[in-house]
Design a protein around this motif. Sequence first.
Motif, mmCIF file in Angstrom:
data_model
loop_
_atom_site.group_PDB
_atom_site.id
_atom_site.type_symbol
_atom_site.label_atom_id
_atom_site.label_comp_id
_atom_site.label_asym_id
_atom_site.label_seq_id
_atom_site.Cartn_x
_atom_site.Cartn_y
_atom_site.Cartn_z
ATOM 1 N N LYS A 124 -27.076 22.436 -35.481
ATOM 2 C CA LYS A 124 -26.124 22.375 -36.448
ATOM 3 C C LYS A 124 -25.060 23.603 -36.401
ATOM 4 O O LYS A 124 -25.695 24.991 -36.362
ATOM 5 C CB LYS A 124 -26.791 22.322 -37.818
ATOM 6 N N PRO A 125 -24.015 23.477 -36.465
ATOM 7 C CA PRO A 125 -23.001 22.352 -36.566
ATOM 8 C C PRO A 125 -22.825 21.872 -35.242
ATOM 9 O O PRO A 125 -23.094 22.610 -34.064
ATOM 10 C CB PRO A 125 -21.648 22.807 -37.055
ATOM 11 N N ASP A 137 -14.813 19.427 -35.964
ATOM 12 C CA ASP A 137 -16.052 18.785 -36.179
ATOM 13 C C ASP A 137 -16.458 17.595 -35.373
ATOM 14 O O ASP A 137 -15.496 16.435 -35.466
ATOM 15 C CB ASP A 137 -16.230 18.836 -37.678
ATOM 16 N N LYS A 139 -19.948 14.638 -35.897
ATOM 17 C CA LYS A 139 -21.128 14.235 -36.559
ATOM 18 C C LYS A 139 -21.921 13.280 -35.773
ATOM 19 O O LYS A 139 -21.466 12.597 -34.942
ATOM 20 C CB LYS A 139 -20.871 13.563 -37.737
ATOM 21 N N ASP A 141 -25.062 10.757 -35.791
ATOM 22 C CA ASP A 141 -25.981 9.869 -36.504
ATOM 23 C C ASP A 141 -27.512 9.498 -35.605
ATOM 24 O O ASP A 141 -27.389 9.070 -34.870
ATOM 25 C CB ASP A 141 -25.545 8.409 -36.617
ATOM 26 N N GLY A 149 -16.147 11.277 -35.597
ATOM 27 C CA GLY A 149 -15.004 12.119 -35.685
ATOM 28 C C GLY A 149 -14.036 12.456 -34.490
ATOM 29 O O GLY A 149 -13.427 13.390 -34.674
#
Length: 310
Positions: A124-125, A137, A139, A141, A149
């Motif tokens: 993260k991130p 950014d 993301k 899942d 993104g």
Amino acid sequence: MDEAFYLILRTGYRVRVEFDKERGTLSGVQALYEDFNLVGGELLVFELTGSHDFHVYVIGVDFAEIEYPSIVHTSQKSRPLKVSLNRGGFKFVQFVTPGSDFTHVLGAPKRFMDRVHLALTLTKPLHFVLSNGKRFDAKFDKTTRTFNGLHVMCECLGLEDLNGYNMLLFTYEEVGNLVISVFDDDFVEICHAGTPLSIVPSLTQPAVHQWFEITVMPFHMNQYCHGVDISAEFKQMWYMWGKTDYINVYSGSGAWKLQVRRRRKWERTTIHDGWIQFRDEMNLDVGDKCIFECPRFSYKHYSVRVVKSG
């Protein structure tokens, strides 16, 4: 391209090939096919190392980078290198097809995910990084094992969609970056203008997090330059790189790959392959100061600006 050079794989495997400039063909690649048991349908990615040799990555028929056998060429006496996430990351490809919606939900091949799933879960991130070093950014899942993104990429490049491209190559790096290389219909990479510090209206303006500088010395201008020292004043940067690593440098529409090497038990770090091309294309002179800057979490992607001497 020279008439003869080496193809180098992640295991340290090296095979000498010859390039016919009139026909645009390579000879000597057959040894690689046989040693790595390629059956047809694989994709070979050739990456210029910064000198005249090429790194080669093998993408399997499942669109993920293969698991390389631990071998070197029969002409070599060295031992194979260990292939791992912290030694160059892992790759997969995504072809652009009409109506594809991967800019909103991007899936990856199972073999790729099995290799990096734990790192993705812990990191993260997470960010996407474009060919100009621009970062935004991403993301992940955990349930569906998909990325989100990527649509921001269109805004970064000023495009409505990605249909003008043929293929995207993704490389997951240990630091949490998913680097995107974009290819045209001839399978040649497209390098976009801009730098890691470029401004995109909808994104937060990136701030300089780390930097180092080099003042061009007379011996840096030699026809054969055997290394450009990075001052120990910037030693904090060294720990962000591997013992032998590559950093990407950007200025305007130009992009260069520079090899960095640590020497003498971390007491010295130098720039090797790629310096001469960078120096010549940036029209550097003795006394010029090159300032390399990167935003946070982007320690292999630098914007460079030059303060001319006098």
